[in-house]
Design a protein around this motif. Structure first.
Motif, short mmCIF file in Angstrom:
data_model
loop_
_atom_site.label_atom_id
_atom_site.label_comp_id
_atom_site.label_asym_id
_atom_site.label_seq_id
_atom_site.Cartn_x
_atom_site.Cartn_y
_atom_site.Cartn_z
N GLU A 13 0.72 -1.16 -0.07
CA GLU A 13 0.03 -0.12 0.13
C GLU A 13 0.73 1.23 0.02
OE1 GLU A 13 -2.62 1.86 3.34
OE2 GLU A 13 -3.08 -0.18 3.03
N ASP A 14 2.01 1.29 0.74
CA ASP A 14 2.90 2.44 1.04
C ASP A 14 3.84 2.71 -0.10
OD1 ASP A 14 0.96 2.93 3.32
OD2 ASP A 14 2.74 2.36 4.67
N CYS A 15 4.22 1.53 -0.84
CA CYS A 15 5.65 1.58 -1.51
C CYS A 15 5.02 1.29 -3.21
CB CYS A 15 6.43 0.49 -0.96
SG CYS A 15 6.84 0.78 0.78
N ILE A 16 5.99 1.59 -3.85
CA ILE A 16 6.13 1.37 -5.28
C ILE A 16 7.35 0.24 -5.54
CG2 ILE A 16 6.49 2.09 -7.58
CD1 ILE A 16 5.44 4.75 -4.86
N LEU A 17 7.26 -0.60 -6.19
CA LEU A 17 8.42 -1.66 -6.47
C LEU A 17 9.30 -1.07 -7.51
CD1 LEU A 17 9.59 -4.28 -6.16
CD2 LEU A 17 8.00 -5.01 -8.35
N VAL A 18 10.52 -1.02 -7.05
CA VAL A 18 11.55 -0.31 -8.01
C VAL A 18 12.16 -1.45 -8.90
CG1 VAL A 18 13.86 0.75 -8.10
CG2 VAL A 18 11.98 1.46 -6.42
N GLY A 19 12.42 -2.67 -8.01
CA GLY A 19 13.07 -3.78 -8.95
C GLY A 19 13.44 -4.82 -7.82
N ALA A 20 14.38 -5.74 -8.32
CA ALA A 20 14.89 -6.74 -7.28
C ALA A 20 16.40 -6.91 -7.46
CB ALA A 20 14.21 -8.04 -7.46
N PHE A 21 16.90 -7.06 -6.43
CA PHE A 21 18.41 -7.67 -6.37
C PHE A 21 18.21 -9.19 -6.22
CE2 PHE A 21 19.17 -3.09 -4.49
CZ PHE A 21 19.82 -2.92 -5.48
N PRO A 22 19.33 -9.92 -6.09
CA PRO A 22 19.31 -11.24 -6.05
C PRO A 22 18.77 -11.76 -4.59
CG PRO A 22 21.43 -10.75 -6.76
CD PRO A 22 20.69 -9.24 -6.31
N ASN A 30 6.36 5.85 -0.92
CA ASN A 30 5.46 6.78 -1.52
C ASN A 30 5.57 8.02 -0.82
OD1 ASN A 30 4.01 8.23 -3.50
ND2 ASN A 30 2.22 7.17 -3.28
N ASP A 31 6.68 8.85 -0.59
CA ASP A 31 6.85 10.10 0.16
C ASP A 31 7.88 10.94 -0.46
OD1 ASP A 31 6.95 12.23 1.94
OD2 ASP A 31 7.20 10.89 3.80
N SER A 32 7.31 11.88 -1.14
CA SER A 32 8.35 12.69 -2.04
C SER A 32 9.12 13.59 -1.37
CB SER A 32 7.54 13.41 -2.94
OG SER A 32 6.66 14.29 -2.33
N GLN A 33 9.05 13.70 0.13
CA GLN A 33 9.59 14.46 0.89
C GLN A 33 11.11 13.96 1.17
OE1 GLN A 33 7.12 16.31 4.09
NE2 GLN A 33 6.61 13.99 4.01
N TYR A 34 11.38 12.95 0.90
CA TYR A 34 13.01 12.16 1.20
C TYR A 34 12.98 11.18 0.19
CZ TYR A 34 11.13 13.55 5.57
OH TYR A 34 10.57 14.39 6.76
N PRO A 35 14.35 10.85 -0.44
CA PRO A 35 14.58 9.77 -1.26
C PRO A 35 14.75 8.74 -0.08
CG PRO A 35 15.94 11.43 -1.63
CD PRO A 35 15.29 11.85 -0.43
N TRP A 36 13.53 7.64 -0.19
CA TRP A 36 13.58 6.73 0.71
C TRP A 36 13.29 5.43 0.22
CZ3 TRP A 36 9.63 8.04 5.28
CH2 TRP A 36 9.54 7.05 6.36
N CYS A 37 13.99 4.39 0.32
CA CYS A 37 13.90 3.21 -0.13
C CYS A 37 14.00 2.17 1.04
CB CYS A 37 15.16 2.77 -1.01
SG CYS A 37 15.13 3.67 -2.70
#
Length: 140
Positions: A13-22, A30-37
């Motif tokens: 609900e709160d996040c967007i999938l960027v991709g996957a590592f191994p 989904n908070d544009s106030q900070y680069p937050w992964c």
């Protein structure tokens, strides 16, 4: 990793999938106030970092350090906040937050300070492009 791995509904609900590592899925909060992964090991039933096997812990450490360094370089961080709280979402997930002395929550933690400000479609496309371009080895 197992075929039965499911991302916790709150993270979905709160996040967007960027991709996957191994080992881990990489999510963008989904908070544009900070680069937050957020890194989420794709292992069924994990709640704590110590529950990973020694090999998985090593892989997680590599992925986490790589992500933190790339975020710090890409966004010229004053400080990287890396934390596993898990009080609201029991599934193991590790926050990687770029912090600046000028951000609105500094020097306090970002949790509970301000309501999230969702990315606009344009902001989201830009942020995802930046992250995917900077993170070599990330699978979309």
């Amino acid at each position: 990793m197992t075929d039965a791995f499911q991302l916790h509904p709150r993270l979905q609900e709160d996040c967007i999938l960027v991709g996957a590592f191994p080992l881990c899925q990489l999510l963008l909060m989904n908070d544009s106030q900070y680069p937050w992964c957020i890194l989420v090991p794709q292992v069924l039933g994990l709640r704590e970092l110590y529950e990973l096997s020694p090999e998985q812990r090593q892989q997680f450490t590599e992925e986490s350090c790589y992500l933190a360094q790339q975020l710090a370089d890409l966004y010229q961080a004053d400080k990287m906040n890396i934390a596993a709280i898990g009080n609201m979402v029991p599934q193991l997930h590790i926050h990687h937050i770029v912090r600046y002395q000028s951000d609105k929550a500094w020097p306090a933690p970002v949790w509970g300070k301000f309501a999230a400000v969702a990315y606009t479609p344009e902001q989201l496309a830009g942020r995802l492009g930046e992250l995917r371009g900077a993170l070599v080895g990330l699978r979309n």
